[in-house]
Scaffold this motif. Sequence first.
Motif, PDB file in Angstrom:
ATOM      1  N   ASN A   1      -8.029 -18.895  -6.849  1.00 14.03           N
ATOM      2  CA  ASN A   1      -8.071 -17.618  -6.158  1.00 14.03           C
ATOM      3  C   ASN A   1      -8.641 -16.512  -7.051  1.00 14.03           C
ATOM      4  O   ASN A   1      -9.390 -15.648  -6.596  1.00 14.03           O
ATOM      5  CB  ASN A   1      -6.650 -17.260  -5.693  1.00 14.03           C
ATOM      6  CG  ASN A   1      -6.635 -16.281  -4.564  1.00 14.03           C
ATOM      7  OD1 ASN A   1      -7.517 -16.294  -3.721  1.00 14.03           O
ATOM      8  ND2 ASN A   1      -5.638 -15.427  -4.533  1.00 14.03           N
TER       9      ASN A   1
ATOM     10  N   ARG B   1     -12.031 -14.206  -6.475  1.00 15.04           N
ATOM     11  CA  ARG B   1     -12.022 -12.740  -6.620  1.00 15.04           C
ATOM     12  C   ARG B   1     -13.125 -12.296  -7.576  1.00 15.04           C
ATOM     13  O   ARG B   1     -13.856 -11.333  -7.294  1.00 15.04           O
ATOM     14  CB  ARG B   1     -10.657 -12.286  -7.131  1.00 15.04           C
ATOM     15  CG  ARG B   1     -10.505 -10.782  -7.244  1.00 15.04           C
ATOM     16  CD  ARG B   1      -9.129 -10.417  -7.780  1.00 15.04           C
ATOM     17  NE  ARG B   1      -8.930  -8.979  -7.835  1.00 15.04           N
ATOM     18  CZ  ARG B   1      -7.830  -8.393  -8.299  1.00 15.04           C
ATOM     19  NH1 ARG B   1      -6.810  -9.140  -8.729  1.00 15.04           N
ATOM     20  NH2 ARG B   1      -7.721  -7.075  -8.324  1.00 15.04           N
TER      21      ARG B   1
ATOM     22  N   TRP C   1      -5.177  -7.194  -3.141  1.00 14.61           N
ATOM     23  CA  TRP C   1      -5.653  -8.581  -3.221  1.00 14.61           C
ATOM     24  C   TRP C   1      -4.524  -9.558  -2.877  1.00 14.61           C
ATOM     25  O   TRP C   1      -4.720 -10.513  -2.122  1.00 14.61           O
ATOM     26  CB  TRP C   1      -6.207  -8.856  -4.611  1.00 14.61           C
ATOM     27  CG  TRP C   1      -6.661 -10.268  -4.824  1.00 14.61           C
ATOM     28  CD1 TRP C   1      -6.077 -11.217  -5.597  1.00 14.61           C
ATOM     29  CD2 TRP C   1      -7.820 -10.894  -4.249  1.00 14.61           C
ATOM     30  NE1 TRP C   1      -6.783 -12.394  -5.538  1.00 14.61           N
ATOM     31  CE2 TRP C   1      -7.858 -12.228  -4.719  1.00 14.61           C
ATOM     32  CE3 TRP C   1      -8.825 -10.455  -3.376  1.00 14.61           C
ATOM     33  CZ2 TRP C   1      -8.861 -13.125  -4.350  1.00 14.61           C
ATOM     34  CZ3 TRP C   1      -9.831 -11.359  -3.006  1.00 14.61           C
ATOM     35  CH2 TRP C   1      -9.839 -12.665  -3.492  1.00 14.61           C
TER      36      TRP C   1
ATOM     37  N   ASN D   1      -4.417 -12.033   0.501  1.00 13.96           N
ATOM     38  CA  ASN D   1      -4.296 -13.483   0.423  1.00 13.96           C
ATOM     39  C   ASN D   1      -3.055 -14.006   1.131  1.00 13.96           C
ATOM     40  O   ASN D   1      -3.088 -15.076   1.736  1.00 13.96           O
ATOM     41  CB  ASN D   1      -4.329 -13.933  -1.034  1.00 13.96           C
ATOM     42  CG  ASN D   1      -5.742 -13.972  -1.565  1.00 13.96           C
ATOM     43  OD1 ASN D   1      -6.457 -14.943  -1.362  1.00 13.96           O
ATOM     44  ND2 ASN D   1      -6.172 -12.896  -2.222  1.00 13.96           N
TER      45      ASN D   1
END
Length: 200
Positions: free
Chosen positions: A137, A141, A157, A161
């Motif tokens: 992840n 990003r 963020w 998610n």
Amino acid sequence: MSNIVDKTKEYCLKIIRESNCKYLAFHNEEHTLDVLRNVRIIGEYEKISERDMEILKIAALFHDTGFSLDYSCHEESSVILANNFLKQNNYKSDKLQTVISLILATKMPQNPMCEIEKILCDSDLFHLASDNFIVKNKLLRTEWENQINLKFEDLDWLNLNIEFLQNHKYKSNFGCIKLEKDKLKNIVLLEKEIKSKYSN
């Protein structure tokens, strides 16, 4: 692997290694090979035919090659690359059309219409249920920041998610039975991170 799968693998990895794809933090050679491995795992679980496994492997190898041409519409670019290569190699037209449908099925939001499309979509997002989800992840990003200047505050963020994982549903039998519960563990991890960092 069959000869056409071997040739496809060599061709697609060459594209990835010699194009902008080699600079992508997430959608790179490692991701492509992960998806190739995942289609084998899920395909064997689902007991699909050798024909369908061949088509799935080819689609998995091509599905992100379009990033070499166009970041925003990479699925369509992947289709162009796959179509040209497979026609040059006299791949049967019915199987070629299935490869194209598979690649397009991975476009977000995913909407697979048949079993093998479900397998490829779940293979592409297999990492949502993996132990290294947090690492993957972070790579995504970084890629978004570098490639499309899309930046997020840390809390935004995390919330983005969590929402994505909560709304996402695996499509294949394997995904529903094996992956869904592990994805829920990653939601809990993200929620714990928010609680530890942002709760007063």
